[in-house]
Scaffold this motif. Structure first.
Motif, PDB file in Angstrom:
ATOM      1  N   PHE A 178       0.813  -1.218   0.000  1.00 30.62           N
ATOM      2  CA  PHE A 178       0.000   0.000   0.000  1.00 30.62           C
ATOM      3  C   PHE A 178       0.847   1.268   0.000  1.00 30.62           C
ATOM      4  N   LYS A 179       2.139   1.132   0.212  1.00 32.03           N
ATOM      5  CA  LYS A 179       3.008   2.305   0.228  1.00 32.03           C
ATOM      6  C   LYS A 179       3.082   2.933  -1.152  1.00 32.03           C
ATOM      7  N   ASN A 180       3.031   4.272  -1.172  1.00 32.64           N
ATOM      8  CA  ASN A 180       3.169   5.049  -2.409  1.00 32.64           C
ATOM      9  C   ASN A 180       2.085   4.742  -3.439  1.00 32.64           C
ATOM     10  N   LYS A 181       0.960   4.221  -2.982  1.00 32.79           N
ATOM     11  CA  LYS A 181      -0.162   3.972  -3.878  1.00 32.79           C
ATOM     12  C   LYS A 181      -1.004   5.239  -4.016  1.00 32.79           C
ATOM     13  N   PRO A 182      -1.715   5.416  -5.136  1.00 39.72           N
ATOM     14  CA  PRO A 182      -2.626   6.563  -5.249  1.00 39.72           C
ATOM     15  C   PRO A 182      -3.709   6.471  -4.183  1.00 39.72           C
ATOM     16  N   LYS A 183      -4.326   7.614  -3.878  1.00 41.13           N
ATOM     17  CA  LYS A 183      -5.230   7.669  -2.732  1.00 41.13           C
ATOM     18  C   LYS A 183      -6.467   6.774  -2.869  1.00 41.13           C
ATOM     19  N   ASP A 184      -6.831   6.396  -4.099  1.00 49.03           N
ATOM     20  CA  ASP A 184      -7.975   5.500  -4.248  1.00 49.03           C
ATOM     21  C   ASP A 184      -7.593   4.036  -4.053  1.00 49.03           C
ATOM     22  N   GLU A 185      -6.322   3.780  -3.766  1.00 54.31           N
ATOM     23  CA  GLU A 185      -5.847   2.420  -3.521  1.00 54.31           C
ATOM     24  C   GLU A 185      -5.421   2.215  -2.064  1.00 54.31           C
ATOM     25  N   ARG A 186      -5.806   3.148  -1.213  1.00 55.07           N
ATOM     26  CA  ARG A 186      -5.437   3.079   0.209  1.00 55.07           C
ATOM     27  C   ARG A 186      -6.309   4.059   0.977  1.00 55.07           C
ATOM     28  N   LEU A 187      -6.139   4.069   2.299  1.00 54.06           N
ATOM     29  CA  LEU A 187      -6.819   5.055   3.129  1.00 54.06           C
ATOM     30  C   LEU A 187      -6.338   6.462   2.780  1.00 54.06           C
ATOM     31  N   ASP A 188      -7.267   7.420   2.800  1.00 53.93           N
ATOM     32  CA  ASP A 188      -6.936   8.808   2.461  1.00 53.93           C
ATOM     33  C   ASP A 188      -7.871   9.735   3.232  1.00 53.93           C
ATOM     34  N   SER A 189      -7.452  10.964   3.414  1.00 52.42           N
ATOM     35  CA  SER A 189      -8.250  11.928   4.175  1.00 52.42           C
ATOM     36  C   SER A 189      -9.597  12.232   3.529  1.00 52.42           C
ATOM     37  N   SER A 190      -9.723  11.959   2.238  1.00 52.64           N
ATOM     38  CA  SER A 190     -10.988  12.218   1.544  1.00 52.64           C
ATOM     39  C   SER A 190     -12.024  11.115   1.763  1.00 52.64           C
ATOM     40  N   ASP A 191     -11.676  10.073   2.524  1.00 50.82           N
ATOM     41  CA  ASP A 191     -12.563   8.926   2.685  1.00 50.82           C
ATOM     42  C   ASP A 191     -13.623   9.119   3.755  1.00 50.82           C
ATOM     43  N   ALA A 192     -13.516  10.159   4.568  1.00 49.00           N
ATOM     44  CA  ALA A 192     -14.506  10.431   5.607  1.00 49.00           C
ATOM     45  C   ALA A 192     -14.477  11.911   5.947  1.00 49.00           C
ATOM     46  N   GLN A 193     -15.464  12.345   6.696  1.00 47.56           N
ATOM     47  CA  GLN A 193     -15.505  13.749   7.105  1.00 47.56           C
ATOM     48  C   GLN A 193     -14.325  14.094   8.012  1.00 47.56           C
ATOM     49  N   PHE A 194     -13.869  13.095   8.767  1.00 45.97           N
ATOM     50  CA  PHE A 194     -12.687  13.274   9.594  1.00 45.97           C
ATOM     51  C   PHE A 194     -11.907  11.967   9.624  1.00 45.97           C
ATOM     52  N   VAL A 195     -10.625  12.046   9.299  1.00 40.95           N
ATOM     53  CA  VAL A 195      -9.757  10.866   9.302  1.00 40.95           C
ATOM     54  C   VAL A 195      -8.541  11.178  10.173  1.00 40.95           C
ATOM     55  N   ASP A 196      -8.362  10.383  11.214  1.00 36.49           N
ATOM     56  CA  ASP A 196      -7.171  10.499  12.048  1.00 36.49           C
ATOM     57  C   ASP A 196      -6.395   9.183  11.968  1.00 36.49           C
ATOM     58  N   VAL A 197      -5.079   9.296  11.953  1.00 36.93           N
ATOM     59  CA  VAL A 197      -4.224   8.131  11.730  1.00 36.93           C
ATOM     60  C   VAL A 197      -3.121   8.094  12.791  1.00 36.93           C
ATOM     61  N   ILE A 198      -2.876   6.900  13.323  1.00 39.86           N
ATOM     62  CA  ILE A 198      -1.799   6.685  14.302  1.00 39.86           C
ATOM     63  C   ILE A 198      -0.718   5.848  13.640  1.00 39.86           C
TER      64      ILE A 198
END
Length: 444
Positions: A178-198
């Motif tokens: 999943f590394k260096n994949k375009p945003k439609d091939e992985r989790l991205d900030s556009s996938d929800a109203q709020f996205v937080d990542v650890i």
């Protein structure tokens, strides 16, 4: 909501309690075919999982609904953190907690096969939400917590709804494939109203690239304290850093008195150097807190850009670090390079120590230097402070650091008083102890 929808009931095949799919390494060797099960937990029966029928079951969407999505299971084992997370969420508020059990499909020796199943799982979740929420309720109340591969599953579901899901938390999203994949091939900030990542394992099973509105990098995102640093430790060497992310999230529910704040910075190196200890430019309400309550900073993201957030932890629960900024103004004629060790002592004689990450700083005449100090223990009242200056030179002359003013500022508890000492001389490798005083208002 329509009257009919308010009368929705849980369609169950029976009243039995169901658990997570129990597999072992033998199943992994043979291989498993993808099978997705949804286990519903509510306050009515916190310890009993209701098996939802993907085609027939309905849920009460007037409640907040949280989906917990696990990741790759190379041994088929039960996730040790799963029950605790579900119970803690239910203790927070009356909600639906749905465990997405795709152990059959995640339990395989072939990681690429498990990774390829993520989109298939997402389709099934999308269909379930279509039947239950779309047209009947709001996706605002849907929250997905995705661990490792589960983070990308949550992202794919969010993409199918054009980012209208309320929130996604990516818990150390899987890196391999999943590394260096375009945003439609992985989790991205556009996938929800709020996205937080650890992020906790960016140099291993996790991913380094930012994927959310807010990205938290624990200890720089890799090499977590308390995790083994050699392969002879066995399985823990490979999974400890990666798994730490979910334990940090659980800690935000389990130990609310230990709010782990994170600080926006251009890099972890700058953060270690004490260059980033203010959040006001990006977050007017203060520094974001890791975990369940991170969405309270959602409104701060609308008008201003954000940066990656960095923080340190201890090696075990509750993982809290107490931060201070040590401000030093010197009057040496010539610049001095070195680092400073600091100890704090409270009235009962207990001691806590910080070594400033062993980062050498340049001390120039009349120029204030900021050092980030971190401690495992929180002392509400500090009776004594000890400082020791070191250049790291084994041979050669011993230097002195002549200090006009030393100021210790509590960063974790900013409401506490600043402590000072004036006209102080530190001889190299010699510990100097003194009683601090409350700082005066000085212009330097």
């Amino acid at each position: 909501f329509s009257t009919v929808f308010l009368c929705f009931f849980f369609f169950l095949e029976d009243n039995k309690c169901y658990g997570f799919t129990d597999l072992n390494f033998g199943n992994v060797l043979v291989g498993t075919k993808l099978n997705v099960k949804l286990l519903l937990y509510t306050r009515e029966k916190e310890d009993c999982g209701f098996l939802l029928d993907l085609e027939k079951s309905t849920i009460n969407v007037t409640k907040k609904t949280i989906f917990i999505i696990h990741g790759y299971r190379p041994t088929g084992s039960y996730p040790v953190w799963l029950d605790k997370l579900a119970q803690l969420l239910l203790s927070k508020e009356d909600m639906n907690v749905i465990i997405v059990d795709w152990n059959e499909g995640a339990a395989t020796l072939l990681y690429p096969l498990a990774a390829s199943n993520t989109k298939k799982v997402a389709v099934k979740l999308k269909d379930f939400l279509d039947k239950n929420v779309v047209g009947h309720g709001s996706l605002d109340s849907v929250y997905m917590i995705g661990v490792s591969l589960g983070a990308h599953i949550a992202g794919f579901v969010g993409q199918m709804f054009n980012g209208s899901i309320g929130r996604i938390t990516g818990v150390d999203p899987a890196g391999p494939l999943f590394k260096n994949k375009p945003k439609d091939e992985r989790l991205d900030s556009s996938d929800a109203q709020f996205v937080d990542v650890i992020h906790t394992d960016t140099n291993g099973l996790g991913s380094e690239e930012p994927m959310g509105h807010i990205d938290f990098y624990s200890n720089g995102g890799k090499n977590q304290p308390g995790c083994p640093d050699h392969v002879f430790a066995g399985k823990e060497y490979f999974v400890c850093d990666h798994r730490r992310a979910i334990f940090l999230f659980i800690n935000s529910l389990k130990n609310p008195q230990c709010n782990i704040s994170a600080y926006p910075c251009t890099s972890y190196k700058d953060f270690q150097h004490g260059n980033c200890y203010s959040c006001e430019d990006f977050f007017p309400k203060g520094c974001p807190v890791l975990g369940y309550h991170a969405d309270e900073w959602k409104s701060s993201l609308k008008s201003k850009p954000y940066k990656n957030l960095y923080f340190h932890t201890t090696n075990k629960e509750p993982f809290c670090v107490q931060y201070y900024i040590l401000d030093i103004i010197t009057w040496n004629k010539r610049p001095r390079w070195g680092d400073i060790m600091i100890k704090l002592t409270n009235a009962s004689g207990s001691i806590t120590e910080s070594k400033m990450n062993r980062v050498a700083k340049e001390f120039q005449k009349y120029k204030e230097v900021h050092l980030l100090a971190k401690f495992q223990h929180d002392f509400e009242k500090i009776s004594r402070i000890s400082l020791k200056f070191s250049t790291g030179n084994v041979f050669g002359p011993k230097y002195k650091l002549r200090i006009i003013r030393m100021r210790l500022r509590p960063l974790t508890k900013p409401e506490r008083s600043h402590l000072c000492r004036y006209d102080l001389i530190l001889e190299e490798n010699t510990e100097v102890e003194f009683r601090p005083i409350t700082c005066k208002d000085l212009e330097m």
